[in-house]
Design a protein around this motif. Sequence first.
Motif, PDB file in Angstrom:
ATOM      1  N   THR A 178      68.012  46.957  41.520  1.00  0.00           N
ATOM      2  CA  THR A 178      68.317  45.530  41.403  1.00  0.00           C
ATOM      3  C   THR A 178      68.354  45.044  39.961  1.00  0.00           C
ATOM      4  O   THR A 178      68.375  43.845  39.718  1.00  0.00           O
ATOM      5  N   ILE A 211      54.123  45.815  41.602  1.00  0.00           N
ATOM      6  CA  ILE A 211      54.322  46.925  40.661  1.00  0.00           C
ATOM      7  C   ILE A 211      53.782  46.494  39.308  1.00  0.00           C
ATOM      8  O   ILE A 211      54.211  45.466  38.772  1.00  0.00           O
ATOM      9  N   ARG A 246      59.568  43.057  34.124  1.00  0.00           N
ATOM     10  CA  ARG A 246      60.102  43.259  35.467  1.00  0.00           C
ATOM     11  C   ARG A 246      60.241  41.879  36.107  1.00  0.00           C
ATOM     12  O   ARG A 246      59.259  41.141  36.197  1.00  0.00           O
ATOM     13  N   ARG A 269      60.315  46.204  45.476  1.00  0.00           N
ATOM     14  CA  ARG A 269      59.187  47.112  45.707  1.00  0.00           C
ATOM     15  C   ARG A 269      59.661  48.467  46.240  1.00  0.00           C
ATOM     16  O   ARG A 269      59.036  49.058  47.112  1.00  0.00           O
ATOM     17  N   CYS A 270      60.766  48.939  45.727  1.00  0.00           N
ATOM     18  CA  CYS A 270      61.260  50.227  46.221  1.00  0.00           C
ATOM     19  C   CYS A 270      60.484  51.382  45.597  1.00  0.00           C
ATOM     20  O   CYS A 270      60.578  52.515  46.046  1.00  0.00           O
ATOM     21  N   LYS A 271      59.763  51.115  44.524  1.00  0.00           N
ATOM     22  CA  LYS A 271      58.907  52.079  43.818  1.00  0.00           C
ATOM     23  C   LYS A 271      59.703  53.184  43.113  1.00  0.00           C
ATOM     24  O   LYS A 271      59.145  54.204  42.710  1.00  0.00           O
TER      25      LYS A 271
HETATM   26  S1  SF4 Z   1      62.804  50.232  40.521  1.00  0.00           S
HETATM   27 FE1  SF4 Z   1      62.285  49.270  42.494  1.00  0.00          FE
HETATM   28  S2  SF4 Z   1      60.100  48.853  42.307  1.00  0.00           S
HETATM   29 FE2  SF4 Z   1      60.813  49.267  40.231  1.00  0.00          FE
HETATM   30  S3  SF4 Z   1      61.325  47.222  39.412  1.00  0.00           S
HETATM   31 FE3  SF4 Z   1      63.209  48.035  40.284  1.00  0.00          FE
HETATM   32  S4  SF4 Z   1      63.222  47.255  42.377  1.00  0.00           S
HETATM   33 FE4  SF4 Z   1      61.139  47.008  41.649  1.00  0.00          FE
END
Ligand code: SF4
Lengths: 248, 500
Positions: free
Chosen positions: B67, B48, B19, B26-28
């Motif tokens: 992202t 995370i 990651r 940090r949208c989880k």
């Molecule tokens: S889904 Fe959200 S929390 Fe998980 S890695 Fe992607 S941006 Fe970060």
Amino acid sequence: MKTIDANKLYYKILNDQIHDAVDSGYRNIAINNVYGQYYIGDGLMQPVKIDINGIPGNDLGIFMDGPSIYVHGDAQDGIGNTMSGGKIVIDGNAGDVLGYSMRGGRIYVRGNVGYRTCIHMKSYKDDFPIVIIGGRTGEFAGEYMAGGVLVILDLFSEINTYDCNFIGAGMHGGIIIVRGKVNSDSLGREVKVTSLLQEDLLQIKEYLFEYCQELNINYNNVMKSRFTKIISATNRPYKNLYIDGFLH
Amino acid sequence: MKWFKKVHHYLPPDFILERADDLCIRCKACVTQCSFDANFYDQKRNFIYTLQQNCVGCNRCVAYCPTEAIVVKNRPNPFREHSHWGAYYISGIKRRAYYGGTPVKSMGNDRPFPIYWDKLLLNASQVTNPSIDPLREPMELRTYIGRRPKYLKKGEALPPSIMLQTPIMIGAMSYGALSFNSVESIGRAVTMAGTFFNSGEGGLSRDHYKFSKHVIVQVASGRFGVHKEYLDIGSAIEIKIGQGAKPGIGGHLPGEKVSESISQARMIPKGTDALSPAPHHDIYSIEDLRQLIYALKEATRYSKPVIVKIAAVHNVAAIASGIARSGADAISIDGFKGGTGAAPEIIRNHVGIPIELALAAVDTRLRQEGIRNEVSIIASGGIRGSADAIKAIALGADAVYIGTAALITLGCTLCQQCHTGRCAWGITTQDPFLSKRVNPDIMSEHLYNLFNVWSLELKEIMGAMGVNSIESLRGNRLHLRGVGLSDRDLEILGVLPAGE
Ligand code: SF4
Ligand code: SF4
């Protein structure tokens, strides 16, 4: 009342005639001279009463859901195969895999039956199959059984301890009730013996009574003896044999 | 869940999830989407974390990450390179020794066995036999599955058959293995496409009885959910003797997947293992098979075709010949690449033979015996595209069943975790939270698209060959040529080498 003479009739023609009789509203059918014709009562859903004089062939009452079939004689293999409801009374002996995957209804046999009786019998909610055998079963009685009740009365043998091998092999639900003691070496690996509870008796009493009435057997004599109850040790017999791939 | 490290039996994770912290907002999403508990959020550190051991490589989080912060990579072999002792074998031994059980996997055989589809090439017309433009000229894909008698007496009706608008059906995947929404999507798609799906061995939910005109109902050794009404609902009935992913062994729906509604369809209590015995205990011979076939025909008053499904095994041709003579209207043959909801890995990876060879052998045998026309043949087991399908038809199939390909349409990424009941894509799970991830409105459209596109591709290929009816392609192996195959392979396949 409709009477059919099955002498020398191919099963397809005989069954066509039964269906025609049922469709035209007959609720009592007697079939005479039955000599091994297959599939009598196959898939019938109507509450008809069928009397069979002779020996019906394999798969009597397969997929049936409703009729009452009385066999005045012996019967062959696969009786009540995948049956959902109704009643089969056999005033004689029957062959192998009686009650295979049966899900509802009752089968009453006066005499002995063959191998793998009630294999994979199951119950679900109100669908609760009951099979009562007056004599003895072949090996593997109640194999893979998942529900319902199989009662083995062993009324006619001299042996005190029931010893047909592999009883309840692979069983994971339902109850087998044997009149008298059961030889512990005869049990399948997945089952255990427990004491018969009052509520078990209550559950089957009414059927035992009906059985005795239908086949003219002394009910009080039957109930005098001790019963052994056999149940599966777990409803997940093979849980530990397999590992989920994602565990590390 | 056990996730502490076991030093002596340490098994390195199969995947590494990376990651990029600078991209992560940090949208989880990855935390909520992961159904295998691989991702979790630490509020104190606002970070995370990933539990690498739990990642099954299903890529659900990758698809969801807004992202593109996540990459899931195959972990390179952590053990010392050894040409004989690959990581598959080392880990396999450790896993068995530690857990004292045999691993269960899903989907098909993933070992690198040869794929004969990729060694078969199709023909096209040049000069002497003009090719056809499928967009402007009529092309016939319509296929009938059923028995075709040698002759008919005057006034006699044809035996029952089912009509497919395209020779592609969806093979047996039970409600239980699949979620409600997956079955719903499949049912709607085959209805639109004018073809059929197979209920699998778990019965049918009453809510799916509406697909009556497009469902083949299956009867397997466990007889789950089999009753008169179910037989009446089906357009055809299939007796399952075996399946390609696990020939010779029964079905096993783990208790975890037997939810309330599954228990209703299968008619067994909730939470119990649904065990299908390895054989049908009323079938120990071809004569016994005939008995069940006719029991089903009698039950449905001879109104629908009965199919017999077997796994492709060594002497498949002789078995198929017996089945054809036993009164079956169609034979379905499932090759060793066929997918599954759950199978012991050892069976999945080592038992059975390729569908290409089995199909050719069966077709040849039935022709030699003069009974090919009396039954239809349905081929399955790893059909990946319309090219595989058309090659199967040229080898002798009337139609094909697809399974995995249909699941891929619903989102599947072949992570092989169906048996855990935790499919992150909501396809093979009974978890109400997860199964919402398949939206039948959208997924049935996608699946319908697949049927349409494959059908169009079939027509394009047929057009190029100069064939305007799928009927005239069936078993026409002159339209195939083999490359890189041994003489013996070519002989069994009944095709000439390229150039000849
Ligand atoms: S889904 Fe959200 S929390 Fe998980 S890695 Fe992607 S941006 Fe970060
Ligand atoms: S259906 Fe779901 S669990 Fe099964 S392989 Fe596909 S993504 Fe994985």
